[in-house]
Design an enzyme around this catalytic site. Structure first.
Site, mmCIF file in Angstrom:
data_model
loop_
_atom_site.group_PDB
_atom_site.id
_atom_site.type_symbol
_atom_site.label_atom_id
_atom_site.label_comp_id
_atom_site.label_asym_id
_atom_site.label_seq_id
_atom_site.Cartn_x
_atom_site.Cartn_y
_atom_site.Cartn_z
ATOM 1 N N GLU A 170 -9.188 3.664 2.816
ATOM 2 C CA GLU A 170 -8.751 3.748 1.421
ATOM 3 C C GLU A 170 -7.684 2.729 1.055
ATOM 4 O O GLU A 170 -7.568 2.322 -0.101
ATOM 5 C CB GLU A 170 -8.234 5.166 1.126
ATOM 6 C CG GLU A 170 -6.798 5.462 1.474
ATOM 7 C CD GLU A 170 -6.461 5.278 2.951
ATOM 8 O OE1 GLU A 170 -5.313 4.937 3.254
ATOM 9 O OE2 GLU A 170 -7.347 5.471 3.818
ATOM 10 N N ARG A 228 -7.338 -0.415 1.666
ATOM 11 C CA ARG A 228 -7.875 -1.693 1.161
ATOM 12 C C ARG A 228 -8.363 -1.562 -0.279
ATOM 13 O O ARG A 228 -8.371 -2.535 -1.018
ATOM 14 C CB ARG A 228 -8.979 -2.181 2.098
ATOM 15 C CG ARG A 228 -10.215 -1.312 2.155
ATOM 16 C CD ARG A 228 -11.017 -1.530 3.427
ATOM 17 N NE ARG A 228 -10.315 -1.030 4.596
ATOM 18 C CZ ARG A 228 -10.788 -1.101 5.847
ATOM 19 N NH1 ARG A 228 -11.970 -1.657 6.071
ATOM 20 N NH2 ARG A 228 -10.099 -0.631 6.854
ATOM 21 N N ASP A 258 -11.819 7.196 4.332
ATOM 22 C CA ASP A 258 -10.591 6.988 5.091
ATOM 23 C C ASP A 258 -10.232 5.507 5.198
ATOM 24 O O ASP A 258 -9.189 5.160 5.731
ATOM 25 C CB ASP A 258 -10.713 7.612 6.482
ATOM 26 C CG ASP A 258 -9.369 7.714 7.193
ATOM 27 O OD1 ASP A 258 -8.340 7.777 6.491
ATOM 28 O OD2 ASP A 258 -9.347 7.728 8.436
ATOM 29 N N LYS A 299 0.845 -1.195 0.000
ATOM 30 C CA LYS A 299 0.000 0.000 0.000
ATOM 31 C C LYS A 299 0.875 1.238 0.000
ATOM 32 O O LYS A 299 1.700 1.435 0.893
ATOM 33 C CB LYS A 299 -0.895 -0.001 1.250
ATOM 34 C CG LYS A 299 -1.630 1.315 1.515
ATOM 35 C CD LYS A 299 -2.301 1.299 2.893
ATOM 36 C CE LYS A 299 -2.867 2.669 3.253
ATOM 37 N NZ LYS A 299 -3.444 2.695 4.630
ATOM 38 N N ASP A 338 -2.246 10.607 3.601
ATOM 39 C CA ASP A 338 -3.646 10.227 3.809
ATOM 40 C C ASP A 338 -4.353 11.235 4.710
ATOM 41 O O ASP A 338 -4.206 11.216 5.925
ATOM 42 C CB ASP A 338 -3.726 8.833 4.429
ATOM 43 C CG ASP A 338 -5.158 8.379 4.632
ATOM 44 O OD1 ASP A 338 -6.057 8.925 3.960
ATOM 45 O OD2 ASP A 338 -5.377 7.469 5.459
ATOM 46 N N LYS A 362 -9.664 13.143 8.485
ATOM 47 C CA LYS A 362 -9.095 12.760 9.776
ATOM 48 C C LYS A 362 -9.037 13.969 10.707
ATOM 49 O O LYS A 362 -9.026 15.113 10.245
ATOM 50 C CB LYS A 362 -7.664 12.239 9.591
ATOM 51 C CG LYS A 362 -7.545 10.913 8.878
ATOM 52 C CD LYS A 362 -6.068 10.542 8.736
ATOM 53 C CE LYS A 362 -5.900 9.202 8.011
ATOM 54 N NZ LYS A 362 -6.379 8.072 8.814
ATOM 55 N N ASP A 409 1.916 6.476 5.638
ATOM 56 C CA ASP A 409 0.870 5.550 5.203
ATOM 57 C C ASP A 409 1.253 4.820 3.914
ATOM 58 O O ASP A 409 0.467 4.049 3.376
ATOM 59 C CB ASP A 409 -0.464 6.291 5.016
ATOM 60 C CG ASP A 409 -1.656 5.398 5.318
ATOM 61 O OD1 ASP A 409 -1.477 4.387 6.020
ATOM 62 O OD2 ASP A 409 -2.765 5.709 4.860
#
Length: 484
Positions: free
Chosen positions: A333, A335, A331, A249, A254, A261, A272
């Protein structure tokens, strides 16, 4: 601080250098009579009577400019234990005014293979710092001269160097700020690894749209930066055997998107993309050490921003697999990025297994803290291999449950599935359960949720705080022990 290591054939000067010597767990120094002068031997022997022998490393000030450091090697000490001793030694010697040291490798005889190599490996891993953007950098050099006959072959040193290079590269990538390492720049950096023998393919937005990777593209559509899928292939075998596949990933920053967030700690979201950094670092390591294995690394690179074109909660997108996903929270995201990357990897490369890595959920930190990565898998053999490799290098994993009973938590009324569990609970498991749906051909698969392991504010055994590079050594060990 830079570490310079020299291998010397001549006998070292017993009385003019800082010495690092190895002894047994009882600090019996009788074996050191040939390694230090008679006066130093008497001095150290006398002082040992007043020292705490429970310590693993004891330092003696021979003069204002010279020290002798005794490192205790207990019986049956693992390679990981030796590396930790090296890291502990670095924490001591970095504070010395004089930074040149000599190690008598012959004092490490009758121990497990390549004590010196693992000891220096620990020193070097611990010495990493990220000072690229500091106006005043630590320019000091530690010089370590290795003497004696008990030195391993050059190929062993090359392997250590490759692991360090791969780990440091992963740490560098994670440490970069989001305004520097956005997806466009990240793709360019990966492309530069061609010089090590990796075959690199970069799929930009135009190509991704043509392929139908809409879950990945949906995450990045609110950013002015591009979105990419990058593949890295290492063919270390002459045959065309199926490769080992690693998927990461790469959310370079993010914000959470429209599901924004909280401001507090959002600055940490530069890491991230740590899952992708592990994959890139691993592939660099395999290429540098000319690993006898076929492997492929695949990373999805995006930036999750709340722009005017950003994905909305309630949107429905069709993935590369053909399955549709209702976006209930933008959020969740990572996956979505992995979903397309995993299916593509399986279809394109038909690998022996797929291991994906991601800083996927805060829930895994609640479960395991910063001691273990969460392991979710459809394959017992692969899981055991990962657990065993993690124990050996102290990058540990803990297997967590997957079960069809969790499916109802991510089933959607409007699409094939939804990207979060709105009922609550089992956050890490439902995320993994979501990913498992994108394995279409029963390929052995493992998901490592490294959210608690990729970054450390207080440091660990082999890192001094910040990006850890967790996963490079773990996966290298997995390959080394089981697939080469």
């Amino acid at each position: 601080m830079n570490i310079k290591i020299n291998f010397k054939k001549q006998v070292f000067n017993k009385s003019s250098e800082n010495l690092i010597l190895f002894i047994d767990e009882n600090f019996n120094i009788s074996s050191l009579k040939k390694s230090i002068s008679s006066s130093d031997y008497s001095y150290v022997s006398d002082l040992l009577k007043t020292r705490d022998l429970k310590k693993k490393i004891i330092t003696f000030d021979i003069s204002s400019k010279r020290k002798i450091i005794l490192v205790s090697l207990r019986k049956n000490l693992t390679h990981s234990g030796v590396e930790n001793l090296g890291a502990d030694c670095y924490e001591i010697i970095k504070e010395f005014k004089r930074l040149d040291f000599s190690i008598n490798s012959d004092t490490a005889i009758n121990r497990s293979k390549n004590i010196i190599g693992h000891f220096l490996h620990g020193i070097k891993l611990k010495s990493y710092t990220f000072e690229k953007y500091k106006s005043k950098k630590n320019t000091k050099n530690i010089t370590i001269n290795i003497f004696g006959k008990n030195i391993s072959k050059s190929k062993d040193w090359a392997k250590f160097n490759a692991i360090e290079e791969g780990t440091f590269y992963a740490r560098d990538l994670v440490s970069e700020p989001g305004n520097v390492l956005h997806p466009d720049e990240y793709a360019k950096r990966i492309n530069s690894l061609k010089k090590f023998g990796l075959k690199i393919n970069i799929y930009d937005e135009r190509k991704l749209k043509k392929l139908g990777m809409n879950t990945l593209l949906g995450v990045g559509q609110g950013s002015i930066r591009g979105s990419y899928l990058v593949t890295m292939e290492w063919n270390g075998l002459k045959n065309k055997s199926r490769p080992l596949a690693f998927v990461g990933k790469g959310v370079c920053f993010d914000t959470g998107g429209i599901s924004l967030k909280p401001a507090k700690f959002m600055e940490d979201m530069t890491y991230d993309m740590a899952g992708s950094a592990v994959v890139v670092g691993l592939m660099k390591n395999l290429a540098l050490r000319k690993a006898k294995v076929n492997a492929v690394g695949v990373v999805g690179l995006v930036e999750n921003m709340p722009g005017g074109n950003a994905q909305r909660p309630g949107d429905i997108v069709k993935s590369y697999s053909g399955k549709t996903v209702e976006i209930l929270n933008t959020d969740a995201e990572g996956r979505l990025v992995l979903a397309d990357a995993i299916t593509y990897t399986e279809k394109k490369f038909k690998p022996k297994f797929i291991i994906d890595l991601a800083t996927l959920t805060g829930a895994i930190i609640v479960s395991l803290g910063s001691e273990y990565a969460g392991l979710f898998s459809n394959d017992d053999k692969l899981s055991k291999q990962l657990i065993d490799a993690g124990e050996k290098v102290e990058e540990k994993v803990w297997r967590m449950p997957l079960n069809k009973n969790y499916d109802k938590l991510i089933d959607s009324k409007n699409a094939d599935m939804q990207n979060i569990n709105y009922v609550g609970g089992a956050g890490s498991t439902t995320a993994a359960q979501f990913l498992q749906r994108f394995i279409l051909d029963k390929t052995p698969w493992a998901h490592l949720d490294i959210a608690g392991m990729a970054f450390s504010k207080y440091g660990g055994a082999l890192n001094s705080g910040g990006a850890t590079g967790y996963g490079v050594r773990l996966l290298n060990k997995l390959i080394e022990d089981n697939y080469e």
